[in-house]
Design a protein around this motif. Structure first.
Motif, PDB file in Angstrom:
ATOM      1  N   ASP A 140       0.809  -1.214   0.000  1.00  0.00           N
ATOM      2  CA  ASP A 140       0.000   0.000   0.000  1.00  0.00           C
ATOM      3  C   ASP A 140       0.846   1.270   0.000  1.00  0.00           C
ATOM      4  O   ASP A 140       0.313   2.370   0.185  1.00  0.00           O
ATOM      5  N   GLN A 141       2.155   1.134  -0.213  1.00  0.00           N
ATOM      6  CA  GLN A 141       3.051   2.282  -0.222  1.00  0.00           C
ATOM      7  C   GLN A 141       3.461   2.702  -1.630  1.00  0.00           C
ATOM      8  O   GLN A 141       3.760   3.861  -1.879  1.00  0.00           O
ATOM      9  N   LYS A 142       3.466   1.734  -2.559  1.00  0.00           N
ATOM     10  CA  LYS A 142       3.937   2.004  -3.911  1.00  0.00           C
ATOM     11  C   LYS A 142       2.968   1.407  -4.932  1.00  0.00           C
ATOM     12  O   LYS A 142       2.248   0.450  -4.637  1.00  0.00           O
ATOM     13  N   ASN A 143       2.993   1.979  -6.135  1.00  0.00           N
ATOM     14  CA  ASN A 143       2.223   1.429  -7.247  1.00  0.00           C
ATOM     15  C   ASN A 143       3.076   0.426  -8.010  1.00  0.00           C
ATOM     16  O   ASN A 143       4.224   0.723  -8.362  1.00  0.00           O
ATOM     17  N   VAL A 144       2.535  -0.747  -8.264  1.00  0.00           N
ATOM     18  CA  VAL A 144       3.191  -1.744  -9.106  1.00  0.00           C
ATOM     19  C   VAL A 144       2.528  -1.673 -10.483  1.00  0.00           C
ATOM     20  O   VAL A 144       1.315  -1.875 -10.605  1.00  0.00           O
ATOM     21  N   ALA A 145       3.315  -1.366 -11.506  1.00  0.00           N
ATOM     22  CA  ALA A 145       2.770  -1.165 -12.857  1.00  0.00           C
ATOM     23  C   ALA A 145       2.885  -2.437 -13.681  1.00  0.00           C
ATOM     24  O   ALA A 145       3.944  -3.069 -13.718  1.00  0.00           O
ATOM     25  N   LEU A 146       1.797  -2.813 -14.354  1.00  0.00           N
ATOM     26  CA  LEU A 146       1.750  -3.971 -15.230  1.00  0.00           C
ATOM     27  C   LEU A 146       1.475  -3.486 -16.650  1.00  0.00           C
ATOM     28  O   LEU A 146       0.444  -2.861 -16.913  1.00  0.00           O
ATOM     29  N   PHE A 147       2.415  -3.756 -17.577  1.00  0.00           N
ATOM     30  CA  PHE A 147       2.284  -3.335 -18.968  1.00  0.00           C
ATOM     31  C   PHE A 147       1.922  -4.558 -19.821  1.00  0.00           C
ATOM     32  O   PHE A 147       2.632  -5.560 -19.808  1.00  0.00           O
ATOM     33  N   PHE A 148       0.820  -4.464 -20.564  1.00  0.00           N
ATOM     34  CA  PHE A 148       0.320  -5.579 -21.365  1.00  0.00           C
ATOM     35  C   PHE A 148       0.513  -5.295 -22.855  1.00  0.00           C
ATOM     36  O   PHE A 148       0.610  -4.136 -23.276  1.00  0.00           O
ATOM     37  N   PRO A 149       0.548  -6.339 -23.669  1.00  0.00           N
ATOM     38  CA  PRO A 149       0.781  -6.155 -25.112  1.00  0.00           C
ATOM     39  C   PRO A 149      -0.386  -5.516 -25.851  1.00  0.00           C
ATOM     40  O   PRO A 149      -0.210  -5.010 -26.956  1.00  0.00           O
ATOM     41  N   ASP A 156      10.759  -5.818  -4.418  1.00  0.00           N
ATOM     42  CA  ASP A 156      11.978  -5.887  -5.208  1.00  0.00           C
ATOM     43  C   ASP A 156      11.756  -5.434  -6.645  1.00  0.00           C
ATOM     44  O   ASP A 156      12.710  -5.180  -7.379  1.00  0.00           O
ATOM     45  N   ARG A 157      10.493  -5.373  -7.037  1.00  0.00           N
ATOM     46  CA  ARG A 157      10.186  -5.048  -8.426  1.00  0.00           C
ATOM     47  C   ARG A 157       8.916  -4.209  -8.495  1.00  0.00           C
ATOM     48  O   ARG A 157       7.922  -4.525  -7.852  1.00  0.00           O
ATOM     49  N   LEU A 158       8.955  -3.138  -9.302  1.00  0.00           N
ATOM     50  CA  LEU A 158       7.807  -2.234  -9.400  1.00  0.00           C
ATOM     51  C   LEU A 158       7.178  -2.229 -10.795  1.00  0.00           C
ATOM     52  O   LEU A 158       6.110  -1.648 -10.974  1.00  0.00           O
ATOM     53  N   ASN A 159       7.819  -2.854 -11.773  1.00  0.00           N
ATOM     54  CA  ASN A 159       7.307  -2.828 -13.141  1.00  0.00           C
ATOM     55  C   ASN A 159       7.357  -4.216 -13.764  1.00  0.00           C
ATOM     56  O   ASN A 159       8.376  -4.912 -13.659  1.00  0.00           O
ATOM     57  N   TYR A 160       6.273  -4.617 -14.400  1.00  0.00           N
ATOM     58  CA  TYR A 160       6.172  -5.903 -15.079  1.00  0.00           C
ATOM     59  C   TYR A 160       5.769  -5.650 -16.529  1.00  0.00           C
ATOM     60  O   TYR A 160       4.707  -5.079 -16.788  1.00  0.00           O
ATOM     61  N   PHE A 161       6.621  -6.059 -17.472  1.00  0.00           N
ATOM     62  CA  PHE A 161       6.310  -5.953 -18.888  1.00  0.00           C
ATOM     63  C   PHE A 161       5.932  -7.356 -19.377  1.00  0.00           C
ATOM     64  O   PHE A 161       6.773  -8.249 -19.469  1.00  0.00           O
ATOM     65  N   ILE A 162       4.656  -7.532 -19.657  1.00  0.00           N
ATOM     66  CA  ILE A 162       4.103  -8.864 -19.863  1.00  0.00           C
ATOM     67  C   ILE A 162       3.963  -9.158 -21.354  1.00  0.00           C
ATOM     68  O   ILE A 162       3.229  -8.456 -22.061  1.00  0.00           O
ATOM     69  N   PRO A 163       4.662 -10.166 -21.867  1.00  0.00           N
ATOM     70  CA  PRO A 163       4.561 -10.504 -23.287  1.00  0.00           C
ATOM     71  C   PRO A 163       3.297 -11.307 -23.602  1.00  0.00           C
ATOM     72  O   PRO A 163       2.655 -11.854 -22.697  1.00  0.00           O
ATOM     73  N   SER A 164       2.960 -11.398 -24.870  1.00  0.00           N
ATOM     74  CA  SER A 164       1.777 -12.147 -25.299  1.00  0.00           C
ATOM     75  C   SER A 164       1.864 -13.631 -24.917  1.00  0.00           C
ATOM     76  O   SER A 164       0.842 -14.277 -24.690  1.00  0.00           O
ATOM     77  N   SER A 165       3.088 -14.143 -24.822  1.00  0.00           N
ATOM     78  CA  SER A 165       3.274 -15.565 -24.518  1.00  0.00           C
ATOM     79  C   SER A 165       2.806 -15.931 -23.117  1.00  0.00           C
ATOM     80  O   SER A 165       2.616 -17.112 -22.804  1.00  0.00           O
ATOM     81  N   LYS A 166       2.607 -14.937 -22.237  1.00  0.00           N
ATOM     82  CA  LYS A 166       2.150 -15.202 -20.869  1.00  0.00           C
ATOM     83  C   LYS A 166       0.632 -15.379 -20.783  1.00  0.00           C
ATOM     84  O   LYS A 166       0.111 -15.703 -19.707  1.00  0.00           O
ATOM     85  N   SER A 167      -0.067 -15.187 -21.897  1.00  0.00           N
ATOM     86  CA  SER A 167      -1.523 -15.376 -21.887  1.00  0.00           C
ATOM     87  C   SER A 167      -1.859 -16.841 -21.655  1.00  0.00           C
ATOM     88  O   SER A 167      -1.225 -17.742 -22.215  1.00  0.00           O
ATOM     89  N   ILE A 168      -2.871 -17.112 -20.808  1.00  0.00           N
ATOM     90  CA  ILE A 168      -3.280 -18.501 -20.538  1.00  0.00           C
ATOM     91  C   ILE A 168      -4.314 -18.979 -21.541  1.00  0.00           C
ATOM     92  O   ILE A 168      -4.733 -20.137 -21.511  1.00  0.00           O
ATOM     93  N   GLY A 169      -4.750 -18.100 -22.423  1.00  0.00           N
ATOM     94  CA  GLY A 169      -5.734 -18.480 -23.429  1.00  0.00           C
ATOM     95  C   GLY A 169      -6.460 -17.260 -23.948  1.00  0.00           C
ATOM     96  O   GLY A 169      -6.082 -16.127 -23.674  1.00  0.00           O
TER      97      GLY A 169
END
Length: 277
Positions: A32-41, A100-113
């Protein structure tokens, strides 16, 4: 209404997953102290968490590519995200006081379907080809983010006849070092770039002191120019496999002018290399 939508999406994903092999869901930590950013394709169409102590916010009107995750102390939960093209992403989310990590760059290959499974009939064959591989896509996205952010490293710069070479930051991510570099041309003549090289120098001991130089080849170069026009400033990034150096070594950037003599050597101490951002 929110819970009904979540239940329907959960059932949909459950049905899709039963037709596939077992998935290992990645875990994303937040607090609740920091924003974790998730970037999607692709732009986010919908994002839902399974517990109220996790909040995932995104632009519902413009359909942006990223969302922000925050968490309060409590039990772990899950995050379900559906992109505009129907790709479904699922993660375990946990609270952690120190991130330990604040940014996630998520590739298309991580899609479950896909929300709507693609079925090929006898007359139509659907082929999916990625014009850019996932690694290159990630490099471009992360480098673009670093170029836009405020840099934090010390004053590392060298100047010669109106040309200024500066290393603004050194960032560690996914076993690689990102060198954020700035070249400024304060002169009245354009600067034609011959090369920008990175090497590690070792000072040999003994009566005859000399330097041993080992060049490091970047795995990716972002926005490397061929020319820096007069009164222009450019920023670029070199990506290299992570390395560390002892206190008798140093890293050197060599900027060389094509058909000119305005050459620079910027020396970087081991303490900057071994303690990246």
């Amino acid at each position: 209404m929110k819970h009904l939508i979540f239940i329907s999406l959960s059932l949909l994903v459950t049905v899709m997953m039963t037709a596939q092999t077992s998935f290992h869901l990645d875990t994303i930590y937040a607090n609740d102290q920091k924003n974790v950013a998730l970037f999607f394709p692709e732009p986010i169409r919908q994002g839902i968490t399974g517990s109220e102590n996790f909040v995932f916010t995104y632009n519902r009107e413009k359909g942006q590519y990223f969302g922000l995750l925050q968490a309060k102390p409590g039990k772990e939960s899950n995050l379900l995200v559906v992109n505009k093209n129907g790709a479904v992403f699922s993660y375990i989310v946990k609270y952690r006081k120190k991130l330990d990590r604040l940014n996630y760059f998520i590739p298309s290959s991580k899609s479950i379907g896909n929300e709507k499974p693609i079925v090929a009939d006898s007359t139509t064959i659907v082929k999916r080809e990625d014009t850019i591989d996932n690694k290159t896509y990630y490099y471009n996205k992360f480098c673009s983010y670093l170029i836009d952010r405020k840099q934090r490293i010390g004053r590392l710069k060298k100047r010669n006849e109106g040309i200024v070479l500066r290393v603004e930051n050194i960032v560690f991510d996914k076993k690689e070092l990102y060198f954020v570099i700035q070249i400024e041309n304060k002169s009245s003549l354009d600067y034609d770039l011959n090369f920008l090289k990175l090497s590690v120098e070792t000072r040999k001991k003994g009566k005859k002191k000399s330097l041993q130089r080992l060049y490091q080849e970047p795995v990716f170069k972002y926005d490397l120019p061929s020319k820096v026009k007069e009164n222009e400033t450019v920023r670029l990034i070199y990506v290299l496999p992570k390395f560390s150096i002892s206190n008798d070594r140093r890293t050197v950037f060599e900027l060389n002018e094509k058909n000119g003599e305005r050459n620079l050597k910027l020396k970087i101490s081991h303490r900057f290399i071994n303690n990246p951002d």
